[in-house]
Design an enzyme around this catalytic site. Sequence first.
Site, PDB file in Angstrom:
ATOM      1  N   ASP A  10       0.867  -1.170   0.000  1.00  0.00           N
ATOM      2  CA  ASP A  10       0.000   0.000   0.000  1.00  0.00           C
ATOM      3  C   ASP A  10       0.909   1.227   0.000  1.00  0.00           C
ATOM      4  O   ASP A  10       2.116   1.121   0.223  1.00  0.00           O
ATOM      5  CB  ASP A  10      -0.891  -0.039   1.246  1.00  0.00           C
ATOM      6  CG  ASP A  10      -1.707   1.223   1.425  1.00  0.00           C
ATOM      7  OD1 ASP A  10      -2.415   1.610   0.477  1.00  0.00           O
ATOM      8  OD2 ASP A  10      -1.615   1.833   2.506  1.00  0.00           O
ATOM      9  N   ASP A  12      -0.259   5.181   0.966  1.00  0.00           N
ATOM     10  CA  ASP A  12      -0.510   6.211   1.979  1.00  0.00           C
ATOM     11  C   ASP A  12      -0.599   5.602   3.369  1.00  0.00           C
ATOM     12  O   ASP A  12      -1.427   4.725   3.631  1.00  0.00           O
ATOM     13  CB  ASP A  12      -1.802   6.963   1.649  1.00  0.00           C
ATOM     14  CG  ASP A  12      -1.685   7.724   0.341  1.00  0.00           C
ATOM     15  OD1 ASP A  12      -0.699   8.463   0.188  1.00  0.00           O
ATOM     16  OD2 ASP A  12      -2.567   7.564  -0.520  1.00  0.00           O
ATOM     17  N   GLY A  53     -10.563   6.756  -1.239  1.00  0.00           N
ATOM     18  CA  GLY A  53     -10.520   7.508  -2.486  1.00  0.00           C
ATOM     19  C   GLY A  53     -10.773   8.988  -2.285  1.00  0.00           C
ATOM     20  O   GLY A  53     -11.702   9.380  -1.564  1.00  0.00           O
ATOM     21  N   LYS A  55     -11.746  11.528  -4.458  1.00  0.00           N
ATOM     22  CA  LYS A  55     -12.991  12.064  -5.020  1.00  0.00           C
ATOM     23  C   LYS A  55     -14.186  11.576  -4.216  1.00  0.00           C
ATOM     24  O   LYS A  55     -15.135  12.342  -3.954  1.00  0.00           O
ATOM     25  CB  LYS A  55     -13.119  11.664  -6.491  1.00  0.00           C
ATOM     26  CG  LYS A  55     -12.092  12.341  -7.391  1.00  0.00           C
ATOM     27  CD  LYS A  55     -12.383  12.106  -8.858  1.00  0.00           C
ATOM     28  CE  LYS A  55     -12.122  10.681  -9.287  1.00  0.00           C
ATOM     29  NZ  LYS A  55     -10.669  10.363  -9.269  1.00  0.00           N
ATOM     30  N   THR A 122      -2.912   0.543  -4.347  1.00  0.00           N
ATOM     31  CA  THR A 122      -3.377   1.682  -3.574  1.00  0.00           C
ATOM     32  C   THR A 122      -4.634   2.294  -4.175  1.00  0.00           C
ATOM     33  O   THR A 122      -4.905   2.120  -5.374  1.00  0.00           O
ATOM     34  CB  THR A 122      -2.268   2.763  -3.501  1.00  0.00           C
ATOM     35  OG1 THR A 122      -2.737   3.884  -2.756  1.00  0.00           O
ATOM     36  CG2 THR A 122      -1.874   3.246  -4.898  1.00  0.00           C
ATOM     37  N   ASP A 183      -1.609  -0.708   6.095  1.00  0.00           N
ATOM     38  CA  ASP A 183      -1.617   0.055   7.354  1.00  0.00           C
ATOM     39  C   ASP A 183      -3.006   0.229   7.938  1.00  0.00           C
ATOM     40  O   ASP A 183      -3.141   0.781   9.026  1.00  0.00           O
ATOM     41  CB  ASP A 183      -1.018   1.454   7.124  1.00  0.00           C
ATOM     42  CG  ASP A 183      -1.962   2.364   6.358  1.00  0.00           C
ATOM     43  OD1 ASP A 183      -2.428   1.971   5.260  1.00  0.00           O
ATOM     44  OD2 ASP A 183      -2.266   3.454   6.865  1.00  0.00           O
TER      45      ASP A 183
END
Length: 253
Positions: A10, A12, A53, A55, A122, A183
């Site tokens: 992943d 972030d 996400g 958006k 991700t 995470d």
Amino acid sequence: MTELRALIFDVDGTLAETERDAHRPAFNRAFADAGLDWNWSVEFYGKLLEVAGGKERIRHYIEKYQSNFPLPGDLDGFVAELHAGKTRHFRQLVGDRIEPRKGVRRLLQEAREEGMRLAIATTSAQKNVEALLKRAIAPESLSWFDAIGAGDMVAEKKPAPDIYHYVLEKLNLQPEECLAIEDSHQGLLAARSADLTTIITLNDYTRNQDFSGAALVLDSLGEPDAPFTVLAGNADDATYFDLALARQLHRGV
């Protein structure tokens, strides 16, 4: 016994602490550019992270917290424009202030030296991933990854397993040949739904989440001179996460 052939990361919160220090302020700067008085605090952003996400997060915020906001005729276009502005700010912030999490650069280098394949899975936009890798890991680090699954490449974002299925197909590997490093609870659900053995390196935003089903839960990947803390699972005598521990956990499943 099936050999471990690839690590799937992943981004972030896993490779770097981007959520608090880059994504959140980038959203706020994009809102200011658009003349909006919206401001997401560190604490409030933690709640918004339940929505995967960027958006999707903006749309959720409008629908749940801005009920009096006059919706534009083209809401999708409005959200996409805000998100595009946020992405531009994110790329600048990554260059200014983001470093990889403890142990990340070491593990990536070890994997490259031993011929272990690397991949990304991700919900973040591909441009964000590229900016982070180039600026926080190494200028040439995009070439280290055999597959990058990001953003809108699949129909459903995490916790759906779609992005992991996409990456596995690109790698031409089976789940039992790979190990995922995540995470968050959403990331764990996505990886486990794709039948991947999963390691968790939690952070302040995900510290209290449910990680049932993870092979190992750590506070970081650790370094030889800065050991990790094991929060769930068994790392035996290991004090930092390396390929030896990865293979041990892979064999134990």
